[in-house]
Each structure stands twice: as C-alpha cells, then as structure tokens.
Design an enzyme around this catalytic site. Structure first.
Site, mmCIF file in Angstrom:
data_model
loop_
_atom_site.group_PDB
_atom_site.id
_atom_site.type_symbol
_atom_site.label_atom_id
_atom_site.label_comp_id
_atom_site.label_asym_id
_atom_site.label_seq_id
_atom_site.Cartn_x
_atom_site.Cartn_y
_atom_site.Cartn_z
ATOM 1 N N ARG A 73 0.827 -1.214 0.000
ATOM 2 C CA ARG A 73 0.000 0.000 0.000
ATOM 3 C C ARG A 73 0.860 1.263 0.000
ATOM 4 N NH1 ARG A 73 -3.459 -2.926 3.344
ATOM 5 N NH2 ARG A 73 -2.910 -2.012 5.342
ATOM 6 N N TYR A 77 0.193 4.526 -2.332
ATOM 7 C CA TYR A 77 0.038 5.909 -1.862
ATOM 8 C C TYR A 77 1.085 6.817 -2.506
ATOM 9 C CZ TYR A 77 -2.862 3.624 1.667
ATOM 10 O OH TYR A 77 -3.812 2.870 2.296
ATOM 11 N N TYR A 99 -13.042 10.234 -0.332
ATOM 12 C CA TYR A 99 -14.335 10.104 0.348
ATOM 13 C C TYR A 99 -14.173 10.458 1.819
ATOM 14 C CZ TYR A 99 -13.346 5.579 2.592
ATOM 15 O OH TYR A 99 -12.827 4.587 3.375
HETATM 16 C C1 LIG Z 1 -8.785 4.744 4.982
HETATM 17 S S1 LIG Z 1 -9.998 5.102 6.180
HETATM 18 C C2 LIG Z 1 -10.868 6.419 5.397
HETATM 19 C C3 LIG Z 1 -11.625 7.286 6.354
HETATM 20 C C4 LIG Z 1 -12.292 8.476 5.663
HETATM 21 N N1 LIG Z 1 -11.286 9.360 5.116
HETATM 22 C C5 LIG Z 1 -13.197 9.266 6.598
HETATM 23 O O1 LIG Z 1 -13.139 10.488 6.568
HETATM 24 O O2 LIG Z 1 -13.976 8.674 7.338
HETATM 25 C C6 LIG Z 1 -11.044 3.701 6.021
HETATM 26 C C7 LIG Z 1 -11.747 3.400 7.324
HETATM 27 O O3 LIG Z 1 -12.734 4.402 7.553
HETATM 28 C C8 LIG Z 1 -13.864 3.816 8.158
HETATM 29 N N2 LIG Z 1 -14.987 3.874 7.209
HETATM 30 C C9 LIG Z 1 -14.934 4.023 5.881
HETATM 31 N N3 LIG Z 1 -16.175 3.987 5.349
HETATM 32 C C10 LIG Z 1 -17.023 3.794 6.376
HETATM 33 C C11 LIG Z 1 -18.421 3.657 6.495
HETATM 34 N N4 LIG Z 1 -19.225 3.700 5.439
HETATM 35 N N5 LIG Z 1 -18.941 3.463 7.724
HETATM 36 C C12 LIG Z 1 -18.162 3.422 8.816
HETATM 37 N N6 LIG Z 1 -16.840 3.541 8.773
HETATM 38 C C13 LIG Z 1 -16.266 3.731 7.569
HETATM 39 C C14 LIG Z 1 -13.523 2.344 8.422
HETATM 40 O O4 LIG Z 1 -12.941 2.243 9.723
HETATM 41 C C15 LIG Z 1 -12.521 2.095 7.323
HETATM 42 O O5 LIG Z 1 -11.721 0.976 7.589
#
Ligand SMILES: C[S@@+](CC[C@H](N)C(=O)[O-])C[C@H]1O[C@@H](n2cnc3c(N)ncnc32)[C@H](O)[C@@H]1O
Length: 275
Positions: A73, A77, A99
């Site tokens: 990864r 990145y 997102y």
């Molecule tokens: C790489 S991070 C990205 C977080 C994103 N940038 C944010 O602002 O929430 C990925 C993690 O965010 C959380 N996440 C992403 N999508 C989600 C969702 N739909 N519901 C709950 N947690 C989510 C999970 O813990 C996931 O493993």
C-alpha cells in the site's frame, strides 16, 4: 510576500453519503479546478464527479500495485501522491478528492500538501464529513460525554498503547486487523482473536461492542450491530467497518485536583456540579 508557483492543490472530501454530505466549497473546487484527481470508491459518487469535473483522473486502479511482488500500500500511496504532484507541477489547479474527510485516516492528501508546499506551490485542505462524524450522529454518541480515543486497529495491536476503558474507543479499519504485509484488504478470525485478547486486557469479554457501517447512499441501511467482544472473531467485518467500543467502567474522580481547584476558587464546588 512569498511568490507561489502557478500550480495549486486543494484536497477536498466528498463526505460518506452520496448526495448531501459534500460541502459547497468542496463542490465549487470540484467544478472549477483544471483537473480532479480522486480515489472515491462509491460508483455513483464517482460518476457524478466525472460528470461535473473539467478533467478527471481516477486513482482507484493504483491499489492493484499491491498485487505486484515486493510492492505494498505504501507504493500505491506514493504513486497517488506523484500523480497529484505531476499535475500541480504542470501549473494546473488540482482538486484531489477523497471520500469522507480528506485528511482523516487518509495519508495521501497530507503527503501531497506537504510536498507541494515544500516545492513552493499553494496547497490546502478543506474539511469533509468523516465516518466518525456520521457515527456520532447515527449512534447518538457525544465524544464529550466520556471522552474519546480513536486509532487504527493494527496500530493499536502492534504498539504498546494505554487504553482508557472509561472513555469511548473507536478502532478504524478492524476489517484489516493485523494485516502486516500492507498488501491485502482483509483480516481473519485468528487475527481478530489476537485483537480480542489485547482488548480483554482492559474490557470484559462480554462487553458490548458496535460494528458500524454508515450508509453510503440513500437506499442503503446503516449497520449498527451490537455484539459481545468475545464474538468479534466470528463476525463479518468489511473494509468500511468501524469498531466502536463504549466505556466499560465509570470515570473515577481525581479528588486531589478537585481540592486544588477549590483551594483557588472564589466559590468551591462539588465534583457533580462541575464538567
Ligand atoms: C482509509 S480510512 C478512510 C476514512 C475516511 N477518510 C473518513 O473520513 O472517514 C477507512 C476506514 O474508515 C472507516 N470507514 C470508511 N467507510 C465507512 C463507512 N461507510 N462506515 C463506517 N466507517 C467507515 C472504516 O474504519 C474504514 O476501515
């Protein structure tokens, strides 16, 4: 006054939920920038972005770098940052869209901004609505009530961390728990058992924990499954799951500090009257 070079970078978030969670300023940068570079997994959000951007570069394919022998990864990145910087160096106004919040558990935007600024370009981040923001709303949890700790699951597992079980604990990326190769996007029951064993240092095995997945479009249901900590290894965890662990114990007064504060206060108060 410092003269900035012509290229410019703005990192924005699209929110978690399609329709409604994009801020007006993020939308404005998406519409007006020379190029939008994005890693947005939701297909509807992606199509919408492609429709309003002047030019669109999708970064999602870069995750297949992880399938290449010797790559992880980190290489993905790096290539994302390089792609963003190449467009900035070409003198364009670049909108990098991610997102959720572009800087919450998302390193690419931070890296790109630091590198762009180091090279003399203007670079900024606009906040977005993160998974944690949705979680506060959906689960009705105010982080102020008991305080909150928030960390990445594998980081929690492999480093010595001091957890406060009287505060909320939010573990991100439990669906990748213990995945040390940085090549895969999953976990397994054996790794989750190791996570449970570590959490059991601070929480009873029958402590309720919540598997949270915010709905990403209006027709999707938000997942808010409460299970017992000991049942985590058998649970179904996705890449988008966030693990929410409510406090297991009541906060204990620090009477010494309360006494010190009362000693300098005009009107001494009892602890239950204070915050
Ligand atoms: C790489 S991070 C990205 C977080 C994103 N940038 C944010 O602002 O929430 C990925 C993690 O965010 C959380 N996440 C992403 N999508 C989600 C969702 N739909 N519901 C709950 N947690 C989510 C999970 O813990 C996931 O493993």
């Amino acid at each position: 006054m410092i003269n900035k070079k012509q290229g410019k970078l703005i990192c924005v978030g699209t929110g978690m939920r399609m329709a409604g969670q994009l801020t007006p300023i993020a939308q404005s940068y998406i519409e007006t920038s020379d190029v939008v570079i994005a890693a947005v997994p939701n297909i509807f959000a992606r199509k919408w972005l492609q429709g309003i951007a002047k030019e669109y570069i999708c970064l999602l394919g870069y995750y297949s770098d992880c399938d290449v022998e010797g790559k992880s990864r980190r290489d993905t990145y790096r290539r994302m940052v390089d792609t963003i910087l190449a467009q900035v160096r070409a003198g364009k106004t670049v909108c990098a869209a991610f997102y959720g919040h572009p800087g919450v558990f998302a390193c690419v935007g931070h890296m790109a901004i630091l590198e762009a600024r180091a090279e003399g370009y203007s670079a900024q981040m606009e906040p977005g609505i993160s998974a944690e923001d949705c979680l506060v709303a959906d689960l009705g949890i105010d982080p102020a009530q008991f305080g909150a700790q928030s960390m990445e699951t594998t980081q929690f597992m492999i480093y010595q961390r001091k957890i406060d079980p009287t505060a909320l604990l939010i573990l991100w990326q439990p669906g990748l728990a213990g995945e040390l190769s940085l090549k895969r996007f999953d976990t397994n029951p054996a790794r989750l058992q190791i996570l449970v064993n570590k959490l059991a240092r601070d929480y009873p095995l029958d402590h309720p924990v919540i598997l949270y997945e915010a709905a990403t479009h209006p027709l999707e249901q938000t997942r808010m499954d409460t299970i017992l900590l000991k049942d985590l290894p058998a649970a179904s965890l996705q890449q988008i799951t966030t693990l929410v662990i409510p406090p297991a114990r009541a906060m204990q007064p620090d009477q010494d500090i309360v006494d010190q504060l009362n000693a300098i206060a005009a009107t001494p108060v009892r602890l239950e009257q204070a915050a």
